[in-house]
Design a protein around this motif. Structure first.
Motif, mmCIF file in Angstrom:
data_model
loop_
_atom_site.group_PDB
_atom_site.id
_atom_site.type_symbol
_atom_site.label_atom_id
_atom_site.label_comp_id
_atom_site.label_asym_id
_atom_site.label_seq_id
_atom_site.Cartn_x
_atom_site.Cartn_y
_atom_site.Cartn_z
ATOM 1 N N ILE A 18 13.544 30.767 -15.039
ATOM 2 C CA ILE A 18 12.486 31.423 -14.267
ATOM 3 C C ILE A 18 12.892 31.544 -12.801
ATOM 4 O O ILE A 18 12.624 32.566 -12.154
ATOM 5 C CB ILE A 18 11.155 30.663 -14.432
ATOM 6 C CG1 ILE A 18 10.586 30.966 -15.817
ATOM 7 C CG2 ILE A 18 10.159 31.059 -13.355
ATOM 8 C CD1 ILE A 18 9.301 30.283 -16.119
ATOM 9 N N ALA A 19 13.568 30.507 -12.288
ATOM 10 C CA ALA A 19 14.068 30.607 -10.910
ATOM 11 C C ALA A 19 15.004 31.808 -10.786
ATOM 12 O O ALA A 19 14.976 32.543 -9.800
ATOM 13 C CB ALA A 19 14.768 29.312 -10.508
ATOM 14 N N TRP A 20 15.827 32.014 -11.788
ATOM 15 C CA TRP A 20 16.740 33.174 -11.775
ATOM 16 C C TRP A 20 15.995 34.487 -11.937
ATOM 17 O O TRP A 20 16.379 35.504 -11.366
ATOM 18 C CB TRP A 20 17.790 33.040 -12.882
ATOM 19 C CG TRP A 20 18.948 32.224 -12.444
ATOM 20 C CD1 TRP A 20 19.109 30.879 -12.624
ATOM 21 C CD2 TRP A 20 20.102 32.673 -11.720
ATOM 22 N NE1 TRP A 20 20.283 30.477 -12.064
ATOM 23 C CE2 TRP A 20 20.919 31.550 -11.507
ATOM 24 C CE3 TRP A 20 20.516 33.913 -11.243
ATOM 25 C CZ2 TRP A 20 22.130 31.621 -10.838
ATOM 26 C CZ3 TRP A 20 21.732 33.997 -10.578
ATOM 27 C CH2 TRP A 20 22.513 32.859 -10.379
ATOM 28 N N LEU A 21 14.938 34.457 -12.725
ATOM 29 C CA LEU A 21 14.152 35.667 -12.935
ATOM 30 C C LEU A 21 13.620 36.174 -11.600
ATOM 31 O O LEU A 21 13.598 37.378 -11.312
ATOM 32 C CB LEU A 21 12.982 35.334 -13.881
ATOM 33 C CG LEU A 21 12.181 36.488 -14.460
ATOM 34 C CD1 LEU A 21 13.066 37.369 -15.305
ATOM 35 C CD2 LEU A 21 11.033 35.954 -15.303
ATOM 36 N N TRP A 22 13.225 35.230 -10.780
ATOM 37 C CA TRP A 22 12.697 35.574 -9.450
ATOM 38 C C TRP A 22 13.837 35.997 -8.513
ATOM 39 O O TRP A 22 13.702 36.904 -7.705
ATOM 40 C CB TRP A 22 11.939 34.366 -8.912
ATOM 41 C CG TRP A 22 11.359 34.506 -7.543
ATOM 42 C CD1 TRP A 22 11.449 33.583 -6.551
ATOM 43 C CD2 TRP A 22 10.579 35.591 -7.016
ATOM 44 N NE1 TRP A 22 10.782 34.024 -5.446
ATOM 45 C CE2 TRP A 22 10.247 35.247 -5.700
ATOM 46 C CE3 TRP A 22 10.149 36.811 -7.537
ATOM 47 C CZ2 TRP A 22 9.499 36.094 -4.881
ATOM 48 C CZ3 TRP A 22 9.409 37.646 -6.727
ATOM 49 C CH2 TRP A 22 9.087 37.287 -5.416
ATOM 50 N N LEU A 23 14.983 35.333 -8.685
ATOM 51 C CA LEU A 23 16.153 35.657 -7.864
ATOM 52 C C LEU A 23 16.640 37.075 -8.159
ATOM 53 O O LEU A 23 17.221 37.737 -7.300
ATOM 54 C CB LEU A 23 17.265 34.652 -8.194
ATOM 55 C CG LEU A 23 18.383 34.422 -7.206
ATOM 56 C CD1 LEU A 23 17.838 33.784 -5.953
ATOM 57 C CD2 LEU A 23 19.430 33.509 -7.823
ATOM 58 N N PHE B 16 11.841 42.173 -5.195
ATOM 59 C CA PHE B 16 11.938 41.182 -4.123
ATOM 60 C C PHE B 16 13.183 40.307 -4.210
ATOM 61 O O PHE B 16 13.249 39.256 -3.583
ATOM 62 C CB PHE B 16 10.685 40.304 -4.124
ATOM 63 C CG PHE B 16 9.438 41.111 -3.921
ATOM 64 C CD1 PHE B 16 9.147 41.648 -2.668
ATOM 65 C CD2 PHE B 16 8.567 41.360 -4.968
ATOM 66 C CE1 PHE B 16 8.005 42.398 -2.469
ATOM 67 C CE2 PHE B 16 7.431 42.110 -4.774
ATOM 68 C CZ PHE B 16 7.144 42.638 -3.525
ATOM 69 N N PRO C 260 16.278 38.434 -3.373
ATOM 70 C CA PRO C 260 16.945 38.180 -2.090
ATOM 71 C C PRO C 260 18.390 38.689 -2.090
ATOM 72 O O PRO C 260 18.938 39.008 -1.029
ATOM 73 C CB PRO C 260 16.884 36.663 -1.954
ATOM 74 C CG PRO C 260 16.706 36.152 -3.321
ATOM 75 C CD PRO C 260 15.966 37.200 -4.079
ATOM 76 N N ASP D 74 14.627 39.540 -9.257
ATOM 77 C CA ASP D 74 13.449 40.406 -9.316
ATOM 78 C C ASP D 74 13.799 41.836 -8.909
ATOM 79 O O ASP D 74 14.618 42.069 -8.024
ATOM 80 C CB ASP D 74 12.376 39.849 -8.386
ATOM 81 C CG ASP D 74 11.049 40.548 -8.580
ATOM 82 O OD1 ASP D 74 10.338 40.188 -9.516
ATOM 83 O OD2 ASP D 74 10.753 41.471 -7.797
ATOM 84 N N TRP E 47 18.134 42.064 -1.035
ATOM 85 C CA TRP E 47 17.781 42.111 0.391
ATOM 86 C C TRP E 47 19.044 41.973 1.235
ATOM 87 O O TRP E 47 19.247 42.733 2.181
ATOM 88 C CB TRP E 47 16.785 40.998 0.720
ATOM 89 C CG TRP E 47 16.315 41.040 2.139
ATOM 90 C CD1 TRP E 47 15.297 41.778 2.632
ATOM 91 C CD2 TRP E 47 16.881 40.326 3.247
ATOM 92 N NE1 TRP E 47 15.172 41.582 3.977
ATOM 93 C CE2 TRP E 47 16.137 40.694 4.388
ATOM 94 C CE3 TRP E 47 17.942 39.423 3.389
ATOM 95 C CZ2 TRP E 47 16.408 40.186 5.665
ATOM 96 C CZ3 TRP E 47 18.217 38.922 4.649
ATOM 97 C CH2 TRP E 47 17.464 39.294 5.763
#
Lengths: 327, 292
Positions: free
Chosen positions: A155-160, A165, A167, A162, A170
């Motif tokens: 899940i941490a990777w899923l957000w990474l 968003f 990063p 995204d 970015w």
């Protein structure tokens, strides 16, 4: 070796005459004593092993054969009665292009991950046994990916990764390398790459820990002798360390392969097999079919393909280890 | 001339030494960042306000608005996170206890009580480890239903030892082989039975192996996903690995900050404990894999 004293029943009748003449009366008794102990060892060996064996038979062997039976049946979540279906499930599975895609993905993911896990694990192991300040902190940070429950770290990777968003996107945008986001999990190639990266990231620490075990076990004097003889770092690495720790490197490779091969959590959380099944693996496909789709028979047929492949890989690796041990 | 040469050599050696130190530190930092990077980013995310988080142009690595703890509070008050943690904890401890209770005698039997079948049996147990959960969960779900444990955390206590026992037996065999046989034999000469010798001399000596198994088994249990997903659906019965995603992912809505907070809160303690026992774990693997 056919000393009658070894056999208690005979021993009784044979020993008295011996006792009268010979002062060495104790050896037969001692042997008999030892024999009795050995008998108890045999009983104990079984008693000690039995609980594990019973448990494994009940919860691994029987379900294993049940899974094989399911694959020849028409069992579904809605209709759990067992009816013989012959090879129909296999027929359906083979006719489904997603199955072949999953099979290919499983093999590719495992092969690529295993290679990267072994190489990076080796590098990491060498870093972690070096002496430096703050080693404790570095070890702690490096262990995090392996000790965290897979679902959460994924899940941490899923957000990474995204789509909006991330990063990573970015940074790339700020550097002017991209204008539009990468959609890491939205494009087949990038999604495949992402799944492999997460597997490697998660399992490199384990491989490193296993390989550290091998490095620690090399006698220090071997390294020192080579060092005194003028062998540089790379020479020592390729001519001493790697050959000496080959068996344990193979063990690390085996663990890496098994854990990548059988894992479905990463795929399930990160991509759910998508986009359009491009990251589907056998494990996740069996789950989607068998549990979420309710077609237990087909799910079992798909999952069964995991075992022979895994068995072949394991036997090959263990053989290699044994051969290396002998030489 | 000679002195200058020596000085030059010395300077050369020193420079090489400094270079290698720099390389070691550089690689160590790189490895730490690569491994812990996602957690670092998760830690920052956990304390962000929504208005800060969901703006594409904001620097994702900084707090553009004041940090907030509301999402961490949400995790503890509005979800069953404490229950998930508790479930994972007691399941893990129970499974570890079962693993040791069954695995240690089995390993002793295979490693020490040389029977003709010891070798083949040890290999058979190792191969059990290769039977993946993805193959067994379909039929195990029948077993779970038959045992009346459907949708209960206890079902996990029943099935998790299938994962932990084979590996643990394998690891423990290595540890046991490393203990000199004379010690038990001496104890038996001194009048202990085989069982007495096992309990009084072998069990204390194999303690490092027990620690390694405890840590390994607990980590495996806490990470397990498939069985938990397939067997347990009521949210109060779930462990962390399935509970957190279902509580904080509702359809397409992800509660990102709370999710990341949960990840960090779970990851750090387990890694800390594992790190404490790392040396022992490493020792275990050497004996288990190389000499086994």
């Amino acid at each position: 070796m056919t000393d009658p004293a070894l056999y208690p029943t005979h021993g009784q009748s044979v020993s008295p005459p011996e006792v009268t003449g010979v002062p060495h009366a104790s050896p037969p008794v001692d042997l008999r004593e030892r024999r009795r102990l050995a008998d108890r060892d045999g009983l104990l060996a079984w008693l000690f092993l039995l609980p594990s064996v019973v448990y494994i038979v009940a919860l691994v062997a029987i379900p294993f054969f049940l899974a094989i039976a399911f694959s020849f049946s028409d069992v579904t979540a809605g209709d759990p009665s067992f009816d013989w279906a012959g090879l129909r499930n296999y027929q359906n599975v083979f006719d489904d292009p997603v199955f072949w895609q999953s099979l290919r993905n499983t093999i590719v993911f495992t092969a690529v991950s295993m290679l990267l896990i072994v190489v990076l694990g080796k590098v990491l192991a060498n870093i972690l046994i070096a002496d430096f300040h703050g080693k404790w902190l570095v070890r702690f940070l490096v262990l995090l990916p392996w000790t965290t429950p897979v679902a959460l770290s994924t899940i941490a990777w899923l957000w990474l990764l995204d789509s909006v968003f991330s990063p990573i996107d970015w940074v790339l945008r700020e550097l002017g390398l991209i204008d539009v986001n990468m959609y890491w999990l939205g494009k087949p190639d990038l999604a495949i790459g992402s799944v492999i990266v997460v597997h490697v990231w998660r399992l490199v620490p384990l491989a490193a820990v296993i390989m550290m075990a091998g490095l620690v076990a090399i006698p220090k004097d071997v390294q020192e002798a080579a060092s005194v003889d003028g062998a540089g770092f790379w020479r020592r690495m390729f001519e001493i360390t790697i050959p000496l720790t080959m068996p344990i490197i193979a063990v690390a490779a085996l663990f890496g392969a098994v854990l990548t091969f059988t894992d479905m959590a990463v795929v399930y959380v990160l991509t759910r097999g998508g986009p359009t099944n491009s990251t589907q693996v056998l494990a996740s496909w069996a789950f989607f079919r068998g549990i979420e789709g309710g077609d237990v028979g087909q799910g079992a047929a798909i999952a069964l393909f995991l075992f022979p492949l895994l068995l072949a890989a394991a036997i090959a690796i263990l053989r290699a280890v044994r051969r290396m041990d002998v030489s | 001339m000679r002195a200058a040469e020596v000085e030059q050599l010395r300077r050369h050696a020193r420079r090489r030494h400094v270079a290698s130190r720099v390389t070691v530190y550089g690689l160590a930092v790189l490895a730490a960042l690569g491994a812990a990077g996602p957690f670092l980013w998760a830690g920052i995310t956990a304390f962000k306000q929504n208005r800060d988080l969901y703006r594409r142009t904001n620097n994702p690595f900084l707090f553009n608005l004041t940090p907030t703890t509301e999402h961490v509070e949400y995790l503890f008050t509005k979800t069953e996170f404490p229950t998930f943690v508790w479930n994972t904890l007691w399941v893990g401890l129970l499974v570890t206890a079962i693993t040791l209770g069954l695995g240690l005698p089995a390993a002793y039997s295979l490693a020490r009580l040389d029977r003709p079948w010891s070798g083949p049996m040890a290999i058979a147990i190792f191969f059990v480890y290769l039977v993946p959960p993805t193959l067994l969960f379909l039929s195990l779900s029948r077993v779970v239903v038959a045992a009346g444990l459907q949708d209960r955390t206890w079902s996990l206590v029943l099935v998790y030892p299938t994962i932990t026992i084979p590996v643990s037996v394998w690891l423990l065999m290595g540890f046991l082989r490393a203990i000199p046989k004379d010690i038990e034999e001496q104890a038996m000469v001194d009048g202990y039975s085989r069982l007495g010798a096992f309990v009084r001399t072998v069990v204390p000596l194999v303690f490092p192996g027990v620690v390694a198994v405890v840590v390994f088994a607990f980590t495996l249990t806490a990470s397990e996903f498939i069985y938990a997903l397939a067997f347990v659906s009521p949210s109060t019965e779930k462990p962390i690995s399935t509970g957190v995603p279902t509580a904080l992912v509702r359809g397409d809505v992800f509660f990102w900050q709370s999710l990341q907070a949960a990840t960090v809160l779970v990851a750090v303690p387990i890694a800390l404990v594992f790190n404490l026992f790392l040396e022992r774990f490493i020792a275990g693997f050497t004996h288990g894999a190389v000499k086994g």
